[in-house]
Design a protein around this motif. Structure first.
Motif, PDB file in Angstrom:
ATOM      1  N   VAL A 156    -160.620 -59.372 -45.436  1.00  0.00           N
ATOM      2  CA  VAL A 156    -159.470 -59.204 -45.876  1.00  0.00           C
ATOM      3  C   VAL A 156    -158.525 -59.933 -46.798  1.00  0.00           C
ATOM      4  O   VAL A 156    -158.619 -61.285 -46.115  1.00  0.00           O
ATOM      5  N   ASN A 157    -158.304 -59.918 -48.006  1.00  0.00           N
ATOM      6  CA  ASN A 157    -157.666 -60.893 -48.841  1.00  0.00           C
ATOM      7  C   ASN A 157    -156.093 -60.834 -48.559  1.00  0.00           C
ATOM      8  O   ASN A 157    -155.459 -61.705 -48.307  1.00  0.00           O
ATOM      9  N   LEU A 158    -155.665 -59.620 -48.325  1.00  0.00           N
ATOM     10  CA  LEU A 158    -154.194 -59.208 -48.290  1.00  0.00           C
ATOM     11  C   LEU A 158    -154.135 -57.773 -47.570  1.00  0.00           C
ATOM     12  O   LEU A 158    -154.800 -56.923 -48.445  1.00  0.00           O
ATOM     13  N   ALA A 159    -153.086 -57.630 -46.830  1.00  0.00           N
ATOM     14  CA  ALA A 159    -153.003 -56.461 -46.382  1.00  0.00           C
ATOM     15  C   ALA A 159    -151.459 -55.793 -46.637  1.00  0.00           C
ATOM     16  O   ALA A 159    -150.645 -56.882 -46.626  1.00  0.00           O
ATOM     17  N   SER A 160    -151.040 -54.699 -46.919  1.00  0.00           N
ATOM     18  CA  SER A 160    -149.681 -54.340 -47.053  1.00  0.00           C
ATOM     19  C   SER A 160    -149.344 -53.516 -45.816  1.00  0.00           C
ATOM     20  O   SER A 160    -149.972 -53.290 -44.989  1.00  0.00           O
ATOM     21  N   ILE A 161    -148.004 -53.511 -45.936  1.00  0.00           N
ATOM     22  CA  ILE A 161    -147.079 -52.680 -44.722  1.00  0.00           C
ATOM     23  C   ILE A 161    -146.351 -51.803 -45.515  1.00  0.00           C
ATOM     24  O   ILE A 161    -145.508 -51.852 -46.394  1.00  0.00           O
ATOM     25  N   ASN A 162    -146.649 -50.545 -45.038  1.00  0.00           N
ATOM     26  CA  ASN A 162    -145.970 -49.321 -45.487  1.00  0.00           C
ATOM     27  C   ASN A 162    -145.135 -48.781 -44.304  1.00  0.00           C
ATOM     28  O   ASN A 162    -145.336 -48.915 -43.156  1.00  0.00           O
ATOM     29  N   PRO A 163    -144.173 -47.855 -44.565  1.00  0.00           N
ATOM     30  CA  PRO A 163    -143.444 -47.185 -43.472  1.00  0.00           C
ATOM     31  C   PRO A 163    -144.523 -46.141 -42.659  1.00  0.00           C
ATOM     32  O   PRO A 163    -144.177 -46.234 -41.445  1.00  0.00           O
ATOM     33  N   SER A 164    -145.400 -45.845 -43.323  1.00  0.00           N
ATOM     34  CA  SER A 164    -146.362 -45.185 -42.402  1.00  0.00           C
ATOM     35  C   SER A 164    -147.166 -45.835 -41.441  1.00  0.00           C
ATOM     36  O   SER A 164    -147.530 -45.404 -40.357  1.00  0.00           O
ATOM     37  N   ASP A 165    -147.079 -47.164 -41.690  1.00  0.00           N
ATOM     38  CA  ASP A 165    -147.884 -48.272 -40.720  1.00  0.00           C
ATOM     39  C   ASP A 165    -146.876 -48.378 -39.640  1.00  0.00           C
ATOM     40  O   ASP A 165    -147.428 -48.344 -38.515  1.00  0.00           O
ATOM     41  N   VAL A 166    -145.721 -48.419 -39.806  1.00  0.00           N
ATOM     42  CA  VAL A 166    -144.748 -48.772 -38.711  1.00  0.00           C
ATOM     43  C   VAL A 166    -144.556 -47.204 -37.874  1.00  0.00           C
ATOM     44  O   VAL A 166    -144.607 -47.541 -36.508  1.00  0.00           O
ATOM     45  N   ALA A 167    -144.471 -46.297 -38.589  1.00  0.00           N
ATOM     46  CA  ALA A 167    -144.569 -44.947 -37.742  1.00  0.00           C
ATOM     47  C   ALA A 167    -145.726 -44.820 -36.948  1.00  0.00           C
ATOM     48  O   ALA A 167    -145.891 -44.634 -35.678  1.00  0.00           O
ATOM     49  N   PHE A 168    -147.144 -45.412 -37.642  1.00  0.00           N
ATOM     50  CA  PHE A 168    -148.171 -45.151 -36.586  1.00  0.00           C
ATOM     51  C   PHE A 168    -148.373 -46.120 -35.384  1.00  0.00           C
ATOM     52  O   PHE A 168    -148.667 -45.704 -34.473  1.00  0.00           O
ATOM     53  N   ILE A 169    -148.018 -47.395 -35.693  1.00  0.00           N
ATOM     54  CA  ILE A 169    -147.945 -48.506 -34.465  1.00  0.00           C
ATOM     55  C   ILE A 169    -146.955 -48.014 -33.527  1.00  0.00           C
ATOM     56  O   ILE A 169    -147.182 -48.149 -32.249  1.00  0.00           O
ATOM     57  N   LYS A 170    -145.963 -47.107 -33.638  1.00  0.00           N
ATOM     58  CA  LYS A 170    -145.190 -46.659 -32.609  1.00  0.00           C
ATOM     59  C   LYS A 170    -145.614 -45.311 -32.093  1.00  0.00           C
ATOM     60  O   LYS A 170    -144.789 -44.644 -31.148  1.00  0.00           O
ATOM     61  N   GLY A 191    -154.462 -61.002 -31.053  1.00  0.00           N
ATOM     62  CA  GLY A 191    -155.774 -61.118 -30.480  1.00  0.00           C
ATOM     63  C   GLY A 191    -156.955 -61.532 -31.035  1.00  0.00           C
ATOM     64  O   GLY A 191    -156.902 -61.408 -32.343  1.00  0.00           O
ATOM     65  N   SER A 192    -157.960 -61.694 -30.361  1.00  0.00           N
ATOM     66  CA  SER A 192    -159.309 -61.834 -31.012  1.00  0.00           C
ATOM     67  C   SER A 192    -160.421 -60.757 -30.518  1.00  0.00           C
ATOM     68  O   SER A 192    -160.257 -60.453 -29.195  1.00  0.00           O
ATOM     69  N   VAL A 193    -161.010 -60.197 -31.588  1.00  0.00           N
ATOM     70  CA  VAL A 193    -161.967 -59.212 -31.049  1.00  0.00           C
ATOM     71  C   VAL A 193    -163.159 -59.538 -31.664  1.00  0.00           C
ATOM     72  O   VAL A 193    -163.384 -60.027 -32.617  1.00  0.00           O
ATOM     73  N   MET A 251    -162.994 -62.251 -34.636  1.00  0.00           N
ATOM     74  CA  MET A 251    -161.980 -62.145 -35.646  1.00  0.00           C
ATOM     75  C   MET A 251    -160.566 -62.080 -35.006  1.00  0.00           C
ATOM     76  O   MET A 251    -160.452 -61.543 -33.970  1.00  0.00           O
ATOM     77  N   LYS A 252    -159.546 -62.733 -35.826  1.00  0.00           N
ATOM     78  CA  LYS A 252    -158.211 -62.365 -35.324  1.00  0.00           C
ATOM     79  C   LYS A 252    -157.466 -61.029 -36.137  1.00  0.00           C
ATOM     80  O   LYS A 252    -157.976 -60.711 -37.123  1.00  0.00           O
ATOM     81  N   ALA A 253    -156.708 -60.771 -35.094  1.00  0.00           N
ATOM     82  CA  ALA A 253    -156.247 -59.398 -35.659  1.00  0.00           C
ATOM     83  C   ALA A 253    -154.525 -58.892 -35.031  1.00  0.00           C
ATOM     84  O   ALA A 253    -154.386 -59.630 -33.784  1.00  0.00           O
ATOM     85  N   GLY A 255    -157.962 -50.908 -38.543  1.00  0.00           N
ATOM     86  CA  GLY A 255    -157.100 -51.579 -39.599  1.00  0.00           C
ATOM     87  C   GLY A 255    -157.262 -52.670 -40.301  1.00  0.00           C
ATOM     88  O   GLY A 255    -158.262 -53.426 -39.894  1.00  0.00           O
ATOM     89  N   SER A 256    -156.348 -52.931 -41.408  1.00  0.00           N
ATOM     90  CA  SER A 256    -156.319 -53.941 -42.334  1.00  0.00           C
ATOM     91  C   SER A 256    -155.722 -55.251 -41.904  1.00  0.00           C
ATOM     92  O   SER A 256    -155.566 -56.308 -42.660  1.00  0.00           O
ATOM     93  N   TRP A 257    -154.871 -55.226 -40.610  1.00  0.00           N
ATOM     94  CA  TRP A 257    -154.043 -56.533 -40.372  1.00  0.00           C
ATOM     95  C   TRP A 257    -154.925 -57.277 -39.417  1.00  0.00           C
ATOM     96  O   TRP A 257    -154.766 -57.597 -38.262  1.00  0.00           O
ATOM     97  N   ALA A 258    -155.868 -57.752 -39.968  1.00  0.00           N
ATOM     98  CA  ALA A 258    -157.263 -58.511 -39.435  1.00  0.00           C
ATOM     99  C   ALA A 258    -157.807 -59.394 -40.435  1.00  0.00           C
ATOM    100  O   ALA A 258    -157.592 -59.075 -41.411  1.00  0.00           O
ATOM    101  N   ASP A 259    -158.704 -60.362 -39.905  1.00  0.00           N
ATOM    102  CA  ASP A 259    -159.339 -61.049 -40.820  1.00  0.00           C
ATOM    103  C   ASP A 259    -160.403 -59.923 -41.496  1.00  0.00           C
ATOM    104  O   ASP A 259    -160.818 -60.397 -42.749  1.00  0.00           O
TER     105      ASP A 259
END
Lengths: 345, 345
Positions: B52-66, B36-38, B7-9, B114-118
């Motif tokens: 996943v149909n749709l994934a949201s983006i929250n401030p906590s996501d941005v803090a997490f990826i950082k 990437g593909s995993v 899947m793509k992610a 996570g949800s930012w993936a197929d």
């Protein structure tokens, strides 16, 4: 029994809290206490008036009369947090009335009307009716240390894990808890400030004794935490030491503060641990525990009395000072090591 | 349904936590994420695999990826804390199996996949079966803000007092809570950092709005505390502001930390309040609340879905970005004010 209209007492000189904290020792009486006569107090609806047989002196009393304990002083009221005596009058509450005529150990933290006097006032919920087999010397010092030890160890037992951690490991209170823990196969981890305290505390049952002044303290702490995974932290100290311990503890740990020996700022190093590791910070005050956990108080009170009755526990008495002589003699008697000093009205 | 093997992610570049914290905005994708593909993940016994149909983006996501959120990153795993999709496989646990084929809102905080993936993996306990009347755009952003608002307001309601206090009062989350509180006659007190936020928040139901940057903030705080006596403190900020608020709160107050917007040290100003005023410090994490309070989760979930179904609540959509275009477009889309940005696989 006919009650007098006036009584003698050691009365608080200061009011509220001090702005100039001093050391833990009692260097002199006069800045903090004066001998005097006051009108006999009237117990409130849920309170008892107690003719004091014997009152004890604890470090928390010294902190309180100096205005550096977490409760405000009321100028002109008697000092003294605990004692033993006979209930001679009560309020209208049925439980309070049931204590009439009984010999009780009592604590005055909630009533804020002290025991260093001919008569004291205590909440009925802070009075413990005594077995005849418990000596006055043991009863007068039964609440602040022994009952607190049983109550705090009860918290440990309710949590379930065998390992737990305590600061101020060489205190009388911690020694009592270590003894209780050893009997039931628990594993107390304690911190101390002097190397020579280590063998003594290991001898009475501490699983680990860490010297907080040692150069490798933080590394030793992490290693013990990893091996033992304690989730209860009974803390008399606060400040940087306590912050470091709480930070190193595992998920779902409880930092239970019951004293404030270090005046340095107390920092929550990683607030994220509260969120993602479900850690808690709370306090312990015996008066509150006695109110909240009446069902657990009964067994703890019986256990304390049994231990004092059969000699497993016994209070070392340094001196019994008559109330009349307290102003002149207390500082010198309190400076003697070990044992307890009592005031006899 | 036949599932693909790959899947793509959007995959995490970093591992664990960062040592060089940066601001809250997402200035670029490349330091933190790579497309990437995993291999398609396999759900554990109590988990669900979700297309996943749709994934949201929250401030906590941005803090997490950082690497500056309270959970550690695992390098190479997909990012994304919530979304909506169809359960296409589950583990053996009966509750997990009951979700098979259902459209669910889901959160990945516990599974850490996570949800930012197929496809995404979530604990079954973090999946919410959806009414048909709830749009994907509302479902994909239903947990982190709306359900958290309902859960935190549920804590307020259980405590019983009408007044409570919150930091970061102008956040989307606090606005939702203020709205809920107003409907039920509660009195939210909130702090903000800008004067112009005050009329808006009063307009939607805040009883008091205090500007933490105002010169008279501490005096105003003390006055409001005295008048309202709030015992619940929902805190997204920590640091000196939160310390001051907790210190000014009355007996039996609870400081409930759910965010860490201020990196300054968080000091317990008066540890004696923990002892003698029975104050507590704890955390709130929705995933933990969902696990601990299943009986209170059901009504909260239904309430959120009703509000989204009948239009009382509605998610403002800024953009829906295809997963393929996310690397190129996300920073600019997230920089736009208001509304939510979604990723569509």
């Amino acid at each position: 029994m006919a009650l007098p209209s006036e009584m003698k007492a050691l009365l608080l000189v200061g009011d509220g809290y001090t702005r100039t904290p001093s050391a833990g020792a009692l260097e002199a009486m006069e800045p903090y206490l004066r001998p005097g006569s006051v009108a006999l107090p009237t117990p409130g609806p849920t309170q008892a008036l107690i003719k004091v047989n014997l009152a004890s002196i604890n470090p928390s009393d010294v902190a309180f009369i100096k205005g550096q304990y977490g409760q405000p002083r009321v100028q002109g009221r008697p000092a003294g947090f605990e004692g033993v005596g006979i209930v001679v009058a009560t309020g209208s509450d049925p439980y309070a009335k049931s204590l009439e005529g009984k010999r009780v150990a009592f604590a005055t933290g909630v009533s804020n009307w002290g025991s260093w006097a001919d008569y004291a006032v205590a909440e009925a919920a802070s009075c413990i009716p005594l077995l005849d087999t418990v000596r006055d010397e043991d009863a007068a010092a039964m609440i602040v240390n022994p009952l607190t030890a049983l109550a705090m160890f009860d918290i440990v037992k309710h949590e379930g894990d065998k390992a737990f951690i305590m600061t101020a490991g060489a205190s009388q209170l911690c020694k009592l808890i270590i003894g209780l823990a050893k009997e039931e196969g628990f594993r107390p981890i304690v911190t101390v400030r002097r190397e020579e305290q280590i063998p003594l505390l290991k001898g009475i049952g501490a699983a680990h004794v860490l010297n907080e002044k040692a150069a490798d303290f933080e590394a030793a702490l992490r290693e013990v935490m990893k091996a033992e995974q304690p989730r209860i932290f009974l803390d008399a100290v606060t400040g940087p030491l306590a912050s470091a311990i709480f930070n190193a503890m595992p998920k779902r740990s409880r930092w239970i503060v019951y004293g404030r020996l270090d005046a340095e700022p107390t920092i929550i190093r990683e607030p994220g641990q509260l969120i993602f590791q479900h850690k808690h910070i709370e306090g312990f005050w015996l008066a509150e525990w006695m109110r909240q956990f009446r069902d657990r108080l009964g067994p703890a009170v019986l256990e304390a009395q049994k231990r004092f009755s059969d000699g497993r526990w016994s209070t070392d008495v340094t001196t019994v000072v008559p109330l009349d002589e307290a102003m002149a003699r207390l500082p010198a008697e309190l400076a003697k090591p070990n044992g307890k000093v009592f005031i006899k009205p």
